[in-house]
Design a protein around this motif. Structure first.
Motif, PDB file in Angstrom:
ATOM      1  N   ASN A 189      64.559  44.581  56.508  1.00 49.19           N
ATOM      2  CA  ASN A 189      63.875  45.611  57.360  1.00 49.19           C
ATOM      3  C   ASN A 189      64.384  45.520  58.972  1.00 49.19           C
ATOM      4  O   ASN A 189      63.990  44.611  59.363  1.00 49.19           O
ATOM      5  N   CYS A 190      65.522  46.134  59.124  1.00 44.80           N
ATOM      6  CA  CYS A 190      66.139  45.766  60.475  1.00 44.80           C
ATOM      7  C   CYS A 190      65.534  47.049  61.306  1.00 44.80           C
ATOM      8  O   CYS A 190      65.711  48.258  61.227  1.00 44.80           O
ATOM      9  N   LEU A 191      65.095  46.538  62.655  1.00 47.99           N
ATOM     10  CA  LEU A 191      64.577  47.536  63.575  1.00 47.99           C
ATOM     11  C   LEU A 191      65.899  47.896  64.434  1.00 47.99           C
ATOM     12  O   LEU A 191      66.421  47.051  64.956  1.00 47.99           O
ATOM     13  N   ARG A 192      65.988  49.337  64.477  1.00 48.21           N
ATOM     14  CA  ARG A 192      67.116  49.552  65.117  1.00 48.21           C
ATOM     15  C   ARG A 192      67.033  50.546  66.483  1.00 48.21           C
ATOM     16  O   ARG A 192      65.840  51.234  66.601  1.00 48.21           O
ATOM     17  N   TYR A 193      67.829  50.564  67.196  1.00 40.89           N
ATOM     18  CA  TYR A 193      67.720  51.126  68.511  1.00 40.89           C
ATOM     19  C   TYR A 193      68.653  52.409  68.620  1.00 40.89           C
ATOM     20  O   TYR A 193      69.834  52.496  68.127  1.00 40.89           O
ATOM     21  N   VAL A 194      68.276  53.437  69.399  1.00 43.31           N
ATOM     22  CA  VAL A 194      68.956  54.798  69.427  1.00 43.31           C
ATOM     23  C   VAL A 194      69.246  55.139  70.762  1.00 43.31           C
ATOM     24  O   VAL A 194      68.381  54.837  71.700  1.00 43.31           O
ATOM     25  N   TYR A 200      72.313  52.449  66.506  1.00 40.41           N
ATOM     26  CA  TYR A 200      72.956  51.185  66.456  1.00 40.41           C
ATOM     27  C   TYR A 200      72.568  50.303  65.240  1.00 40.41           C
ATOM     28  O   TYR A 200      71.843  49.764  65.331  1.00 40.41           O
ATOM     29  N   GLU A 201      73.302  50.854  64.267  1.00 41.76           N
ATOM     30  CA  GLU A 201      72.856  50.302  62.615  1.00 41.76           C
ATOM     31  C   GLU A 201      74.267  49.333  62.435  1.00 41.76           C
ATOM     32  O   GLU A 201      74.309  48.973  61.152  1.00 41.76           O
ATOM     33  N   ILE A 213      81.313  42.852  60.894  1.00 38.37           N
ATOM     34  CA  ILE A 213      80.429  44.005  61.142  1.00 38.37           C
ATOM     35  C   ILE A 213      79.584  43.976  59.987  1.00 38.37           C
ATOM     36  O   ILE A 213      79.774  44.361  58.868  1.00 38.37           O
ATOM     37  N   ILE A 214      78.043  44.293  60.439  1.00 36.71           N
ATOM     38  CA  ILE A 214      77.229  44.466  59.184  1.00 36.71           C
ATOM     39  C   ILE A 214      76.378  45.546  59.384  1.00 36.71           C
ATOM     40  O   ILE A 214      75.650  45.966  60.517  1.00 36.71           O
ATOM     41  N   GLY A 218      66.516  50.185  58.139  1.00 40.77           N
ATOM     42  CA  GLY A 218      65.187  49.922  58.115  1.00 40.77           C
ATOM     43  C   GLY A 218      64.435  51.163  58.231  1.00 40.77           C
ATOM     44  O   GLY A 218      64.742  52.356  58.291  1.00 40.77           O
ATOM     45  N   ASN A 219      63.003  50.997  58.630  1.00 41.80           N
ATOM     46  CA  ASN A 219      62.171  52.103  58.617  1.00 41.80           C
ATOM     47  C   ASN A 219      61.672  52.715  59.733  1.00 41.80           C
ATOM     48  O   ASN A 219      60.928  53.546  60.060  1.00 41.80           O
TER      49      ASN A 219
END
Length: 306
Positions: A189-194, A200-201, A213-214, A218-219
């Motif tokens: 679960n990757c915490l992403r920034y907008v 930014y995923e 690049i991966i 996440g939720n």
């Protein structure tokens, strides 16, 4: 005697890993950056870098010389501050913007200290993760991560060696395990920034085999970087953050770095101005002050674990 600008180019190149990256950061051509290092090598009579088609690394002589070059630049910087401190012109209003996480948790106490040293300086702060409009918002400067896309702006480096790092809390790792490879991030679960309309995923990593690049998911997402960091500390997922943002959490054991530090995408911290006329004595003193604080911050030892 080595030229001062050659020393700066050498140090910056070691911190960002290539002549081209150093050139972008310093707003010069890659040929000029390479030539400056070659001139320095000729002056010293040694090879400072081992060059290959795929990477650039310090030689043994370069490793020995680097701390002395850094010390020389820092001494000159502090000398400039000493000459400027105490003058009447270190006064007036400074209108600054800064990122939310770094601003609230790191920069605010530093700015308190700066204002105690220079009580005639008035601060007006805009704390936001959205890119500030230096002209439209009538700002004197913006503290930003990353390289500038707009070359008409003036950029002054505060922390050139800063990079992003993948972290998770000890509790998250205990429950879900620690990713062993970059590709394993797909299963976490990757915490992403907008920012704006962009999430930014696609996380970029600088590995020995090149940039990888991966694509993560996440939720939870947020346009506030401090919220994303707090989620990570609470054990809700994996985060990819600037090292400056999570340094205290790592030292305090609240977050654990998962991959080697040098895998992280470069995220140099910069003080950005609309034009050179914005570089008042007060702003130049602030730049030197923040640069010194960033360097000291990276050298602080980890906190003892309970």
């Amino acid at each position: 005697m080595p030229r001062l600008d050659d020393l700066q180019i050498f140090v910056t190149t070691t911190e960002v890993g290539s002549f081209s990256a150093a050139a972008r950061l310093m707003d010069i051509s890659p040929a000029l950056a390479s030539g400056a290092v070659q001139r320095l090598e000729g002056c010293l009579g040694v090879r400072l870098f081992i060059r290959s088609t795929r990477r650039l690394r310090l030689s043994d002589d370069g490793e020995r010389y680097l701390p002395h070059a850094r010390q020389a630049l820092e001494t000159l910087k502090l000398g400039e501050v000493a000459l400027t401190e105490g003058r009447d012109e270190i006064a007036g209003l400074l209108r600054l913007s800064m990122p939310s996480d770094l601003g609230r948790n790191v920069l605010l106490p530093w700015l308190d200290e700066f204002q105690q040293l220079h009580p005639k300086v008035l601060l007006q702060l805009r704390v936001s993760d959205q890119v500030a409009d230096l002209f439209g918002e009538q700002l004197d400067a913006s503290i930003r991560y990353g390289l500038l896309a707009d070359s008409s702006l003036v950029s002054l480096t505060l922390c050139p060696s800063n990079r992003r790092t993948v972290c998770a809390s000890p509790d998250y790792i205990a429950r879900y395990g620690q990713p062993e490879t970059l590709e394993a991030l797909n299963r976490h679960n990757c915490l992403r920034y907008v920012m704006g309309e962009q999430t930014y995923e696609r996380w970029h990593f600088h590995t020995p085999d090149g940039v990888k690049i991966i694509q993560v998911s996440g939720n939870r997402t947020s346009d506030d970087a401090d919220v994303v960091r707090r989620w990570a500390v609470a054990g809700l997922g994996v985060v990819y953050k600037s090292k400056l943002d999570v340094m205290d959490d790592i030292r305090g054991g609240r977050l654990v770095e998962i991959f080697p530090d040098d895998y992280g995408q470069p995220a140099p911290l910069q003080l950005v101005c609309a034009h050179r006329t914005s570089l008042t004595p007060a702003l130049q003193v602030l730049r030197a002050f923040l640069s010194e604080r960033c360097e000291r911050y990276f050298k602080q030892p980890a906190l003892p674990q309970a």
